[in-house]
Write an enzyme that holds these catalytic residues in place. Structure first.
Site, PDB file in Angstrom:
ATOM      1  CE  LYS A  43      27.946 -21.609  31.569  1.00  0.00           C
ATOM      2  NZ  LYS A  43      28.702 -22.347  32.608  1.00  0.00           N
ATOM      3  CE1 TYR A  96      31.355 -25.552  29.368  1.00  0.00           C
ATOM      4  CE2 TYR A  96      29.076 -26.272  29.370  1.00  0.00           C
ATOM      5  CZ  TYR A  96      30.028 -25.302  29.624  1.00  0.00           C
ATOM      6  OH  TYR A  96      29.649 -24.081  30.133  1.00  0.00           O
ATOM      7  CG  PHE A 155      32.288 -30.809  36.773  1.00  0.00           C
ATOM      8  CD1 PHE A 155      32.083 -30.076  35.609  1.00  0.00           C
ATOM      9  CD2 PHE A 155      33.572 -30.825  37.320  1.00  0.00           C
ATOM     10  CE1 PHE A 155      33.115 -29.388  34.999  1.00  0.00           C
ATOM     11  CE2 PHE A 155      34.618 -30.128  36.715  1.00  0.00           C
ATOM     12  CZ  PHE A 155      34.378 -29.407  35.554  1.00  0.00           C
ATOM     13  NE  ARG A 157      37.686 -17.024  30.221  1.00  0.00           N
ATOM     14  CZ  ARG A 157      37.259 -18.225  30.613  1.00  0.00           C
ATOM     15  NH1 ARG A 157      36.184 -18.772  30.069  1.00  0.00           N
ATOM     16  NH2 ARG A 157      37.895 -18.876  31.558  1.00  0.00           N
ATOM     17  CB  THR A 165      35.227 -20.979  36.814  1.00  0.00           C
ATOM     18  OG1 THR A 165      36.077 -20.788  35.688  1.00  0.00           O
ATOM     19  CG2 THR A 165      34.282 -22.129  36.531  1.00  0.00           C
ATOM     20  NE  ARG A 187      30.909 -17.528  34.786  1.00  0.00           N
ATOM     21  CZ  ARG A 187      31.835 -18.248  34.172  1.00  0.00           C
ATOM     22  NH1 ARG A 187      33.107 -18.144  34.536  1.00  0.00           N
ATOM     23  NH2 ARG A 187      31.511 -19.074  33.197  1.00  0.00           N
ATOM     24  CG  ASN A 227      29.317 -20.472  35.828  1.00  0.00           C
ATOM     25  OD1 ASN A 227      28.569 -20.793  34.897  1.00  0.00           O
ATOM     26  ND2 ASN A 227      30.568 -20.879  35.898  1.00  0.00           N
ATOM     27  CG  HIS A 269      30.769 -20.552  27.453  1.00  0.00           C
ATOM     28  ND1 HIS A 269      31.786 -21.326  27.948  1.00  0.00           N
ATOM     29  CD2 HIS A 269      31.099 -20.294  26.146  1.00  0.00           C
ATOM     30  CE1 HIS A 269      32.680 -21.543  26.984  1.00  0.00           C
ATOM     31  NE2 HIS A 269      32.283 -20.937  25.880  1.00  0.00           N
ATOM     32  CD  GLU A 314      33.866 -22.244  23.129  1.00  0.00           C
ATOM     33  OE1 GLU A 314      33.593 -21.032  23.242  1.00  0.00           O
ATOM     34  OE2 GLU A 314      34.490 -22.889  23.995  1.00  0.00           O
TER      35      GLU A 314
HETATM   36  P1  IDP Z   1      34.618 -21.312  32.482  1.00  0.00           P
HETATM   37  O1  IDP Z   1      33.142 -21.427  32.190  1.00  0.00           O
HETATM   38  O2  IDP Z   1      34.909 -20.219  33.484  1.00  0.00           O
HETATM   39  O3  IDP Z   1      35.471 -21.221  31.233  1.00  0.00           O
HETATM   40  P2  IDP Z   1      35.462 -24.102  32.733  1.00  0.00           P
HETATM   41  O4  IDP Z   1      36.622 -24.559  33.569  1.00  0.00           O
HETATM   42  O5  IDP Z   1      35.610 -24.167  31.238  1.00  0.00           O
HETATM   43  O6  IDP Z   1      35.056 -22.657  33.235  1.00  0.00           O
HETATM   44  O7  IDP Z   1      34.215 -25.005  33.164  1.00  0.00           O
HETATM   45  C1  IDP Z   1      33.042 -25.015  32.410  1.00  0.00           C
HETATM   46  C2  IDP Z   1      31.857 -24.937  33.327  1.00  0.00           C
HETATM   47  O8  IDP Z   1      31.797 -26.135  34.101  1.00  0.00           O
HETATM   48  C3  IDP Z   1      31.927 -23.805  34.340  1.00  0.00           C
HETATM   49  O9  IDP Z   1      31.426 -22.594  33.840  1.00  0.00           O
HETATM   50  C4  IDP Z   1      31.097 -24.346  35.485  1.00  0.00           C
HETATM   51  O10 IDP Z   1      29.705 -24.084  35.280  1.00  0.00           O
HETATM   52  C5  IDP Z   1      31.340 -25.836  35.406  1.00  0.00           C
HETATM   53  N1  IDP Z   1      32.393 -26.246  36.325  1.00  0.00           N
HETATM   54  C6  IDP Z   1      33.714 -26.059  36.197  1.00  0.00           C
HETATM   55  N2  IDP Z   1      34.401 -26.583  37.226  1.00  0.00           N
HETATM   56  C7  IDP Z   1      33.466 -27.125  38.030  1.00  0.00           C
HETATM   57  C8  IDP Z   1      33.539 -27.848  39.271  1.00  0.00           C
HETATM   58  O11 IDP Z   1      34.612 -28.063  39.833  1.00  0.00           O
HETATM   59  N3  IDP Z   1      32.344 -28.257  39.790  1.00  0.00           N
HETATM   60  C9  IDP Z   1      31.155 -28.016  39.181  1.00  0.00           C
HETATM   61  N4  IDP Z   1      31.045 -27.353  38.028  1.00  0.00           N
HETATM   62  C10 IDP Z   1      32.178 -26.907  37.455  1.00  0.00           C
END
Ligand code: IDP
Length: 160
Positions: free
Chosen positions: A20, A60, A68, A96, A102, A113, A123, A126, A137
């Site tokens: 990212k 997304y 968010f 993963r 996350t 991470r 973070n 992805h 994707e």
């Molecule tokens: P992942 O990237 O670990 O698969 P996802 O749940 O798919 O996680 O969420 C996508 C991205 O959205 C995350 O990598 C993170 O940057 C952001 N994100 C997820 N949950 C939150 C939140 O509760 N607050 C702020 N950002 C979030």
């Protein structure tokens, strides 16, 4: 006894992995790629781009109703990302694990991470979370002719 050629049958799983904008700006590209290479996975697609907002939204889309979402999409399209496709046995699940949770503060040390990130929104990376997501994707970010088909001689030493 399996020859290297026989062993390739299960090695074709693919995952979409993206560094990212924070990972690019923090000069983590080489460190991240190195981990996937050293694990034994094969890089079959890679490009650097600043994603259009529309592409970020499509990527997304499952989070469209989350509070968010706009922030997430703006962030992803705010700078260059490195979009990649990696191939190998159980690459989706294992990526993963390599990436971590996350929330970077909940990620184990040793994960990407866990080692490189602090904040949820920054973070670093992805990775697809299922076969369905990976297929969606990869098709969203790459044309099929952008994915290289080649043999990695090293694979004879990675896979039994
Ligand atoms: P992942 O990237 O670990 O698969 P996802 O749940 O798919 O996680 O969420 C996508 C991205 O959205 C995350 O990598 C993170 O940057 C952001 N994100 C997820 N949950 C939150 C939140 O509760 N607050 C702020 N950002 C979030």
């Amino acid at each position: 006894f399996a020859t290297p050629a026989m062993a390739t049958a299960n090695n074709k799983e693919r995952s979409f992995i993206m560094i990212k904008p924070d990972g690019v700006q923090r000069s983590l590209i080489a460190d991240i790629i190195k981990r996937f290479e050293q694990k034994g996975y094969k890089l079959i697609g890679i490009k650097v781009l600043v994603p259009a907002k529309q592409l970020a939204e499509a990527h997304y889309e499952e989070h469209a109703q989350r509070p968010f979402f706009q922030k997430l999409v703006s962030f992803l399209s705010s700078g260059a990302v490195v979009a990649m496709v990696w191939e190998g046995q159980e690459v989706i699940k294992f990526s993963r694990n390599m990436i971590g949770a996350t929330n970077p503060l909940a990620s184990a040390p040793g994960t990407i991470r866990g080692d490189f990130g602090v904040d949820f929104g920054h973070n670093v990376i992805h990775g697809s979370d299922s076969l369905t997501s990976a297929e969606r994707e990869i098709a969203l970010w790459f044309k099929s002719e952008e994915l290289a088909q080649y043999d990695l001689t090293m694979q004879a030493w990675t896979y039994e």
